[in-house]
Design a protein around this motif. Structure first.
Motif, mmCIF file in Angstrom:
data_model
loop_
_atom_site.group_PDB
_atom_site.id
_atom_site.type_symbol
_atom_site.label_atom_id
_atom_site.label_comp_id
_atom_site.label_asym_id
_atom_site.label_seq_id
_atom_site.Cartn_x
_atom_site.Cartn_y
_atom_site.Cartn_z
ATOM 1 N N LYS A 35 9.777 3.740 4.583
ATOM 2 C CA LYS A 35 10.612 3.944 3.520
ATOM 3 C C LYS A 35 9.626 5.311 2.923
ATOM 4 O O LYS A 35 8.606 5.107 2.922
ATOM 5 N N VAL A 36 10.330 6.311 2.387
ATOM 6 C CA VAL A 36 9.657 7.518 1.877
ATOM 7 C C VAL A 36 10.256 7.509 0.444
ATOM 8 O O VAL A 36 11.234 7.538 0.432
ATOM 9 N N PHE A 37 9.418 7.549 -0.114
ATOM 10 C CA PHE A 37 9.797 8.067 -1.837
ATOM 11 C C PHE A 37 9.405 9.422 -2.362
ATOM 12 O O PHE A 37 8.379 9.910 -1.806
ATOM 13 N N ASP A 38 10.012 9.829 -3.328
ATOM 14 C CA ASP A 38 10.026 11.286 -3.776
ATOM 15 C C ASP A 38 8.514 11.489 -4.653
ATOM 16 O O ASP A 38 7.930 12.196 -4.902
ATOM 17 N N SER A 39 8.256 9.952 -5.190
ATOM 18 C CA SER A 39 7.085 10.140 -6.266
ATOM 19 C C SER A 39 6.088 8.609 -5.961
ATOM 20 O O SER A 39 6.951 7.905 -5.391
ATOM 21 N N VAL A 40 5.248 8.651 -6.273
ATOM 22 C CA VAL A 40 4.184 7.574 -6.429
ATOM 23 C C VAL A 40 4.988 6.296 -7.223
ATOM 24 O O VAL A 40 4.912 5.201 -6.812
ATOM 25 N N ALA A 41 5.299 6.843 -8.188
ATOM 26 C CA ALA A 41 5.883 5.945 -9.155
ATOM 27 C C ALA A 41 7.158 5.077 -8.797
ATOM 28 O O ALA A 41 7.292 3.803 -8.769
ATOM 29 N N VAL A 45 0.902 -1.358 0.071
ATOM 30 C CA VAL A 45 0.014 0.007 0.143
ATOM 31 C C VAL A 45 0.981 1.265 -0.011
ATOM 32 O O VAL A 45 1.747 1.503 0.739
ATOM 33 N N VAL A 46 0.628 2.124 -1.154
ATOM 34 C CA VAL A 46 1.371 3.344 -1.147
ATOM 35 C C VAL A 46 0.481 4.577 -0.570
ATOM 36 O O VAL A 46 -0.484 4.570 -0.963
ATOM 37 N N VAL A 47 1.090 5.095 0.524
ATOM 38 C CA VAL A 47 0.259 6.417 1.020
ATOM 39 C C VAL A 47 0.957 7.407 0.371
ATOM 40 O O VAL A 47 1.957 7.881 0.772
ATOM 41 N N ASP A 48 0.156 8.175 -0.416
ATOM 42 C CA ASP A 48 0.648 9.322 -1.273
ATOM 43 C C ASP A 48 0.356 10.251 -0.080
ATOM 44 O O ASP A 48 -1.045 10.733 0.042
ATOM 45 N N LEU A 49 1.217 11.243 0.168
ATOM 46 C CA LEU A 49 1.298 12.138 1.275
ATOM 47 C C LEU A 49 0.924 13.563 0.609
ATOM 48 O O LEU A 49 0.918 14.575 1.283
ATOM 49 N N SER A 50 0.987 13.579 -0.619
ATOM 50 C CA SER A 50 1.302 14.908 -1.562
ATOM 51 C C SER A 50 -0.076 15.974 -1.094
ATOM 52 O O SER A 50 0.111 17.147 -1.100
ATOM 53 N N HIS A 51 -1.318 15.407 -0.637
ATOM 54 C CA HIS A 51 -2.315 16.269 0.013
ATOM 55 C C HIS A 51 -2.510 16.400 1.367
ATOM 56 O O HIS A 51 -3.653 16.685 1.993
ATOM 57 N N ILE A 52 -1.286 15.698 2.209
ATOM 58 C CA ILE A 52 -1.537 16.000 3.556
ATOM 59 C C ILE A 52 -0.865 17.339 3.731
ATOM 60 O O ILE A 52 0.238 17.515 3.665
ATOM 61 N N GLU A 53 -1.684 18.113 4.517
ATOM 62 C CA GLU A 53 -0.803 19.541 5.357
ATOM 63 C C GLU A 53 0.056 19.058 6.209
ATOM 64 O O GLU A 53 1.299 19.519 6.377
ATOM 65 N N TYR A 54 -0.191 18.352 7.199
ATOM 66 C CA TYR A 54 0.559 17.857 8.304
ATOM 67 C C TYR A 54 -0.210 16.864 8.868
ATOM 68 O O TYR A 54 -1.285 16.329 8.861
ATOM 69 N N MET A 55 0.758 16.029 9.915
ATOM 70 C CA MET A 55 0.241 14.949 10.398
ATOM 71 C C MET A 55 0.907 15.120 11.849
ATOM 72 O O MET A 55 2.113 15.289 12.021
ATOM 73 N N SER A 56 -0.011 14.989 13.060
ATOM 74 C CA SER A 56 0.435 15.007 14.478
ATOM 75 C C SER A 56 0.919 13.719 14.803
ATOM 76 O O SER A 56 0.858 12.609 14.090
ATOM 77 N N ALA A 115 4.778 8.266 0.039
ATOM 78 C CA ALA A 115 5.462 9.022 -0.959
ATOM 79 C C ALA A 115 4.965 10.339 -1.188
ATOM 80 O O ALA A 115 3.919 10.670 -0.476
ATOM 81 N N GLN A 116 5.869 11.161 -1.693
ATOM 82 C CA GLN A 116 5.790 12.606 -1.907
ATOM 83 C C GLN A 116 5.289 13.366 -0.899
ATOM 84 O O GLN A 116 4.206 14.073 -1.042
ATOM 85 N N PRO A 117 5.807 13.319 0.271
ATOM 86 C CA PRO A 117 5.489 14.181 1.395
ATOM 87 C C PRO A 117 5.557 15.702 1.094
ATOM 88 O O PRO A 117 6.823 15.964 0.318
ATOM 89 N N ASN A 118 4.732 16.549 1.491
ATOM 90 C CA ASN A 118 5.129 18.007 1.165
ATOM 91 C C ASN A 118 6.488 18.519 2.235
ATOM 92 O O ASN A 118 6.825 17.564 3.145
ATOM 93 N N GLU A 119 6.821 19.653 2.173
ATOM 94 C CA GLU A 119 8.121 19.717 3.020
ATOM 95 C C GLU A 119 7.892 19.954 4.576
ATOM 96 O O GLU A 119 8.560 19.331 5.279
ATOM 97 N N ILE A 120 6.674 20.317 4.804
ATOM 98 C CA ILE A 120 6.276 19.969 6.304
ATOM 99 C C ILE A 120 6.271 18.699 6.710
ATOM 100 O O ILE A 120 6.887 18.153 7.722
ATOM 101 N N MET A 121 5.827 17.908 6.000
ATOM 102 C CA MET A 121 5.546 16.473 6.319
ATOM 103 C C MET A 121 7.114 15.882 6.290
ATOM 104 O O MET A 121 7.236 14.994 7.111
ATOM 105 N N ARG A 122 7.932 16.302 5.279
ATOM 106 C CA ARG A 122 9.278 15.859 5.409
ATOM 107 C C ARG A 122 9.858 16.137 6.598
ATOM 108 O O ARG A 122 10.684 15.060 7.338
#
Lengths: 322, 119
Positions: free
Chosen positions: B108-114, B53-64, B88-95
């Protein structure tokens, strides 16, 4: 109120080695870039203003002991935990007693593990026949723990040889106790053999929470609601932040401790005003702790939705006005 | 803190991985539904015979921490089904949050979903 941190290290007392002091001096000399100083005072002023805390100072290595000063000299001392920091508190308290402070000590024990009681045999006021020491705990076996560590196999001075009037009082969760210049409340925490957090509220309504050796379990996150309520609106919350979140839910799960980010989240939700990171991992260097402090400040900024939470990193000798 | 709304979408299902894309903030008000939905997605992946399961984080503003720990509970559930969870693809805040919490050491954290699907 004032809060004085006499011991802030978790689990085991630690000390600086010659090499780490040498590293600090070398870093300071490099930072001075050839400057000269007329005297020690000028050099100290430079160090205080120009060097970071991990270079100029140290977080210290004594185990848990925190004094909450409320009221005046006529009021009792309030001390959380009897870790190795207690020795220095005891000496300082004797000096204050010589200047007129009441010789009454109310101690509040988070729990009975060694690092939280090991200072007691070295607590000079217990040899003062005019002193009264009341040891409050959620644990009914607190007296057993303190007597046992002074049995001959472990220590040469037996508990019964102590001269102060020492008594033990078991407190209960859900009751508000007027003790000295404060009202005290207690919360049960997850830790081996249980631990308890305390909230001290003075006559002016200022409040301080002492919550150490408290694991917030990943499979019982609903239990955090009680802590949010307990921390609610507090002026200072002192929290166990021994591990990173990742460590606390992986290799060090069930070791009984928590993380900086959980502490910040709880304080945010509780709208507490200040958080003191506490019970530092003994393997952490000053540089490690400073980095953890900076990261905690940043996490607070990233996740803040309402009023700012000031994040302090407790160190031996820190005094906080509340 | 105010109540946040969490929106999910399953953006691809290409035979190698189930890619899920939550959107919003994951804090104490959304962590429970986040965890429940993640568990459903893991079970769906297992039912379909997918190993990831790939969790695409690109639309997550932040996570507590609640959300982060929800990921860990998901990871535990996934391991029971022999399914891996990757991010995959966390924004800068999530990174930053993943680094501060050291979660970048346990996921494991990837820069892209692919890359996440292939990795």
């Amino acid at each position: 109120m004032k809060v004085r941190f006499w011991g802030t290290r978790g689990s085991l007392a630690v000390a600086q080695k010659a090499a780490s002091i040498g590293d600090k001096i070398a870093a300071a000399l490099v930072a001075a870039r050839g400057r000269t100083f007329a005297d020690v005072a000028e050099a100290r002023a430079f160090a205080e203003s120009e060097l970071d805390f991990a270079t100029f100072g140290t977080y210290g290595g004594a185990t848990s002991c925190v004094e909450v000063e409320a009221g005046g000299e006529g009021d009792a001392f309030i001390v959380c935990d009897l870790g190795s920091g207690l020795r220095e508190f005891g000496l300082d308290a004797m000096g204050r007693c010589a200047r007129g402070h009441a010789r009454v000590y109310h101690v509040f024990l988070s729990h009975l593990h060694w690092d939280h009681i090991c200072g007691f045999p070295f607590f000079v006021p217990v040899f003062d026949p005019a002193a009264e020491v009341v040891i409050h705990s959620g644990h009914p076996d607190a007296e057993t723990a303190l007597r046992r560590q002074q049995e001959e196999i472990s220590f040469p001075v037996a508990f019964d040889w102590l001269r102060a009037n020492i008594s033990f009082r078991t407190l209960e969760v859900g009751t508000r106790y007027p003790i000295g210049a404060v009202t005290v409340e207690m919360i049960e925490q997850h830790h081996s053999h249980l631990s308890y957090g305390y909230k001290f509220t003075d006559a002016a309504g200022k409040s301080v929470v002492y919550s150490t050796d408290s694991e917030h379990k990943i499979d019982k996150m609903d239990a955090e609601t009680a802590f949010v309520g307990f921390f609610g609106g507090c002026d200072l919350v002192i929290c166990d932040t021994m591990y990173s979140l990742a460590d606390s839910i992986s290799m060090k799960e069930d070791w009984g401790h928590s993380s900086n980010v959980v502490a910040i989240d709880l304080c945010h939700e509780a709208e507490a005003k200040r958080l003191a990171l506490f019970h530092h991992e003994p393997t952490y260097s000053d540089a490690d702790l400073q980095r953890m402090h900076q990261e905690s400040i940043r996490y607070e900024e990233l996740t803040r939705e309402t009023a700012p939470l000031e994040v302090l990193c407790a160190y031996d000798g820190l005094v906080v006005d509340v | 803190m105010g109540t946040s709304i969490l929106v999910w979408s399953v953006v691809s299902h290409d035979g190698a991985a189930r890619v899920v894309k939550p959107a919003g903030k994951i804090d104490e008000s959304t962590a429970t539904p986040f965890g429940e939905r993640l568990a459903e997605e893991i079970e769906a992946a297992a039912t379909d015979g997918l190993a990831k399961v790939v969790v695409d984080l690109s639309h997550i503003e932040y996570m507590s921490s609640r959300g982060l720990r929800g990921l860990t509970l998901g990871q535990r559930k996934a391991s029971e089904h022999k399914v891996a969870i990757v991010l995959a693809q966390p924004n800068e805040i999530m990174r930053e949050i993943l680094a501060i919490s050291r979660y970048d050491k346990v996921f494991k954290v990837f820069d892209s979903v692919a890359e996440a699907v292939a990795g």
